[in-house]
Design a protein around this motif. Structure first.
Motif, PDB file in Angstrom:
ATOM      1  N   PRO A  24       0.794  -1.222   0.000  1.00 52.82           N
ATOM      2  CA  PRO A  24       0.000   0.000   0.000  1.00 52.82           C
ATOM      3  C   PRO A  24       0.831   1.278   0.000  1.00 52.82           C
ATOM      4  O   PRO A  24       0.380   2.299  -0.477  1.00 52.82           O
ATOM      5  N   CYS A  25       2.038   1.234   0.536  1.00 45.05           N
ATOM      6  CA  CYS A  25       2.778   2.486   0.679  1.00 45.05           C
ATOM      7  C   CYS A  25       4.262   2.213   0.631  1.00 45.05           C
ATOM      8  O   CYS A  25       4.738   1.250   1.202  1.00 45.05           O
ATOM      9  N   ALA A  26       5.001   3.083  -0.034  1.00 42.27           N
ATOM     10  CA  ALA A  26       6.441   2.877  -0.188  1.00 42.27           C
ATOM     11  C   ALA A  26       7.253   3.985   0.457  1.00 42.27           C
ATOM     12  O   ALA A  26       8.444   4.105   0.213  1.00 42.27           O
ATOM     13  N   THR A  27       6.620   4.786   1.305  1.00 43.94           N
ATOM     14  CA  THR A  27       7.325   5.934   1.886  1.00 43.94           C
ATOM     15  C   THR A  27       8.570   5.521   2.665  1.00 43.94           C
ATOM     16  O   THR A  27       9.617   6.137   2.556  1.00 43.94           O
ATOM     17  N   HIS A  28       8.475   4.448   3.438  1.00 42.39           N
ATOM     18  CA  HIS A  28       9.625   4.042   4.259  1.00 42.39           C
ATOM     19  C   HIS A  28      10.783   3.547   3.388  1.00 42.39           C
ATOM     20  O   HIS A  28      11.934   3.834   3.660  1.00 42.39           O
ATOM     21  N   ILE A 216      -4.956   9.684   2.674  1.00 44.47           N
ATOM     22  CA  ILE A 216      -4.944  10.042   4.104  1.00 44.47           C
ATOM     23  C   ILE A 216      -3.615   9.625   4.724  1.00 44.47           C
ATOM     24  O   ILE A 216      -2.942  10.395   5.413  1.00 44.47           O
ATOM     25  N   HIS A 217      -3.249   8.381   4.446  1.00 39.15           N
ATOM     26  CA  HIS A 217      -2.015   7.801   4.972  1.00 39.15           C
ATOM     27  C   HIS A 217      -0.787   8.597   4.484  1.00 39.15           C
ATOM     28  O   HIS A 217       0.093   8.953   5.276  1.00 39.15           O
ATOM     29  N   GLU A 218      -0.774   8.905   3.183  1.00 39.44           N
ATOM     30  CA  GLU A 218       0.390   9.616   2.632  1.00 39.44           C
ATOM     31  C   GLU A 218       0.449  11.060   3.135  1.00 39.44           C
ATOM     32  O   GLU A 218       1.537  11.592   3.360  1.00 39.44           O
ATOM     33  N   ALA A 219      -0.701  11.685   3.323  1.00 37.84           N
ATOM     34  CA  ALA A 219      -0.697  13.042   3.888  1.00 37.84           C
ATOM     35  C   ALA A 219      -0.161  13.001   5.318  1.00 37.84           C
ATOM     36  O   ALA A 219       0.527  13.921   5.763  1.00 37.84           O
ATOM     37  N   GLY A 220      -0.444  11.927   6.019  1.00 33.63           N
ATOM     38  CA  GLY A 220       0.116  11.738   7.357  1.00 33.63           C
ATOM     39  C   GLY A 220       1.643  11.742   7.311  1.00 33.63           C
ATOM     40  O   GLY A 220       2.312  12.415   8.094  1.00 33.63           O
ATOM     41  N   HIS A 221       2.214  10.993   6.346  1.00 31.86           N
ATOM     42  CA  HIS A 221       3.678  10.974   6.174  1.00 31.86           C
ATOM     43  C   HIS A 221       4.204  12.362   5.843  1.00 31.86           C
ATOM     44  O   HIS A 221       5.210  12.811   6.384  1.00 31.86           O
ATOM     45  N   TRP A 222       3.515  13.004   4.906  1.00 29.30           N
ATOM     46  CA  TRP A 222       3.972  14.326   4.446  1.00 29.30           C
ATOM     47  C   TRP A 222       4.036  15.303   5.619  1.00 29.30           C
ATOM     48  O   TRP A 222       4.862  16.206   5.658  1.00 29.30           O
ATOM     49  N   LYS A 226       5.021   8.676  11.046  1.00 31.81           N
ATOM     50  CA  LYS A 226       5.649   7.428  10.625  1.00 31.81           C
ATOM     51  C   LYS A 226       4.634   6.313  10.692  1.00 31.81           C
ATOM     52  O   LYS A 226       3.562   6.459  11.298  1.00 31.81           O
ATOM     53  N   HIS A 227       4.989   5.183  10.105  1.00 35.65           N
ATOM     54  CA  HIS A 227       4.115   4.010  10.244  1.00 35.65           C
ATOM     55  C   HIS A 227       3.997   3.664  11.723  1.00 35.65           C
ATOM     56  O   HIS A 227       4.950   3.810  12.489  1.00 35.65           O
ATOM     57  N   ILE A 228       2.842   3.176  12.073  1.00 33.22           N
ATOM     58  CA  ILE A 228       2.545   2.988  13.487  1.00 33.22           C
ATOM     59  C   ILE A 228       3.434   1.932  14.144  1.00 33.22           C
ATOM     60  O   ILE A 228       3.664   1.977  15.350  1.00 33.22           O
ATOM     61  N   ASP A 274      -1.372   2.649   9.850  1.00 38.70           N
ATOM     62  CA  ASP A 274      -1.135   1.214   9.675  1.00 38.70           C
ATOM     63  C   ASP A 274      -1.437   0.873   8.215  1.00 38.70           C
ATOM     64  O   ASP A 274      -1.783   1.777   7.426  1.00 38.70           O
ATOM     65  N   PHE A 275      -1.287  -0.389   7.833  1.00 41.35           N
ATOM     66  CA  PHE A 275      -1.603  -0.812   6.457  1.00 41.35           C
ATOM     67  C   PHE A 275      -2.969  -1.504   6.394  1.00 41.35           C
ATOM     68  O   PHE A 275      -3.335  -2.075   5.369  1.00 41.35           O
ATOM     69  N   THR A 276      -3.705  -1.474   7.471  1.00 46.50           N
ATOM     70  CA  THR A 276      -5.029  -2.080   7.546  1.00 46.50           C
ATOM     71  C   THR A 276      -5.918  -1.643   6.369  1.00 46.50           C
ATOM     72  O   THR A 276      -5.776  -0.512   5.888  1.00 46.50           O
TER      73      THR A 276
HETATM   74 ZN   LIG Z   1       3.179   4.607   4.627  1.00 47.37          ZN
END
Ligand SMILES: [Zn+2]
Length: 409
Positions: A24-28, A216-222, A226-228, A274-276
């Motif tokens: 779902p996400c590659a930010t890390h 939502i998740h990516e705006a959180g990173h921005w 961090k991932h929970i 989370d990735f839920t």
């Molecule tokens: Zn992420």
């Protein structure tokens, strides 16, 4: 097995699951690569992190707590085929979803478990489409641009016009969101303190599915979250009111999951970081809000957003949306010119012409012949034409017309 071995096995399991399925996400992964290869970036990201931690630790110094932060957003939609073009309605739906989550106005907040409900926060951050561009001209906050690139990867090319992407609007004043056919991942974001020219969020086209909450998740990173699970086994996400948890949560659990000794409440898998599955995420915590707001404090990596004119009334009204014009790399090449018998037309950089009819006219405007373009390199037999000057002309579905001159020997 020893704890160390267990940890390795655990990582292998998580990693192999991640490479098989679409993650779902590659930010890390993205930020880890940046931290490893770029010392300047490492310094800047770590400095931003240190700043955020200090303000978090001293919440009294956060003078922005009373009020709502409004962030000007610009969408850059890079499309190759018509189905990669997103509609205004899709953009509005994404922002609506984002704002409901950050203002805790989602209907599904009732699903937050009672034990976590006191921790859930209205983050008091809102995202709005820009009304003024960096030159204070009128904008609707949505840029759509054709690109010869069919699939994009995490290499940030979509953020550069010179590489057939779309340049960011001053990232110190706007949140830039690129929507393109991103391969393998739903999306990724830069962290506060990242290289300013690359700052922003990238979303794959799939992320716009209304049942996903990637944005939502990516705006959180921005905004520095961090991932929970802290991207490590029982890692640290820099937030004190999110319980430690072993790893990301796949799917949508229905029972309490106790890991890292976080019982009896267990993992906060309903957290947006989370990735839920999207249907089961419904909160940011007060600690996460504090962390996000820390970036906006005076001297912080996101402070300049508060001084943006992106949501102000434009000073220059234009009746038409600003047209950047077709980039040079879209040019069609013809060769050889002058030509004896076969004229080659190279459409490599602009596949939109394939399937379109191309006309050959003489200098008096009379149509001599026409042909449908069948491939990227189209060969046109001009053997039978009398020597002289001719024109190639065509129109495509995007309202573009092309006209080129060639000389028959
Ligand atoms: Zn992420």
């Amino acid at each position: 097995m020893k704890a160390g071995q267990l940890r390795i096995v655990f990582f292998l399991l998580v990693f192999s699951a991640a490479v098989q399925a679409q993650e779902p996400c590659a930010t890390h992964l993205y930020s880890r690569a940046k931290l490893q290869t770029d010392a300047g970036q490492r310094l800047a990201i770590n400095r931003a992190e240190e700043f955020i931690r200090q303000v978090q630790a001293a919440p009294g110094t956060n003078r922005l707590e009373n009020g709502i932060i409004k962030i000007p957003v610009v969408f850059h939609n890079l499309y190759h085929t018509a189905d990669q073009k997103i509609t205004d309605a899709q953009v509005y739906a994404q922002l609506d979803m984002l704002n409901r989550a950050f203002r805790r106005r989602n209907a599904d907040t009732v699903n937050t478990p009672a034990v976590f409900r006191p921790l859930a926060a209205d983050c008091m951050i809102e995202f709005h489409l820009a009304t003024s561009d960096p030159g204070r001209r009128y904008t609707n906050g949505i840029i759509r641009k054709y690109s010869p690139v069919l699939k994009w990867t995490m290499d940030d090319r979509m953020k550069k016009s010179a590489e057939t992407g779309s340049d960011a609007w001053d990232p110190s004043k706007y949140l830039n969101i690129w929507v393109c056919n991103l391969e393998k991942f739903a999306g990724y974001s830069t962290l506060p303190g990242s290289d300013v020219s690359l700052d922003g969020i990238v979303l794959g086209l799939g992320a716009l599915n209304p049942s996903y909450e990637t944005i939502i998740h990516e705006a959180g990173h921005w905004l520095g979250l961090k991932h929970i699970w802290g991207d490590e086994y029982c890692g640290d996400d820099g937030v004190s009111d999110t319980p430690k948890q072993a790893a990301y949560t796949p799917g949508c659990p229905t029972t309490v999951r106790v890991t890292c000794g976080n019982g009896p409440a267990g993992d906060m898998y309903m957290n947006y970081m989370d990735f839920t599955a999207a249907a089961c995420t419904n909160l940011f915590t007060h600690g996460q809000k504090q962390r996000m707001w820390a970036s906006f404090a005076f001297g912080g990596p996101r402070h300049s957003l508060l001084e943006s004119a992106g949501l102000d009334k434009p000073l220059i009204q234009e009746s038409q949306p600003l047209d950047e014009g077709e980039p040079r790399w879209l040019e069609i090449r013809i060769f050889p010119n002058p030509v004896n018998s076969i004229l080659y037309l190279d459409f490599s950089y602009d596949a939109r012409w394939i399937g379109k009819r191309i006309y050959v006219t003489n200098v008096s405007g009379q149509q001599i012949t026409s042909e449908v373009v069948t491939s990227k390199i189209h060969s046109l037999n001009v053997d039978k034409l009398r020597p002289g000057i001719y024109f190639l002309a065509a129109n495509n579905d995007q309202g573009l017309s092309m006209r080129m001159k060639f000389v028959k020997l």
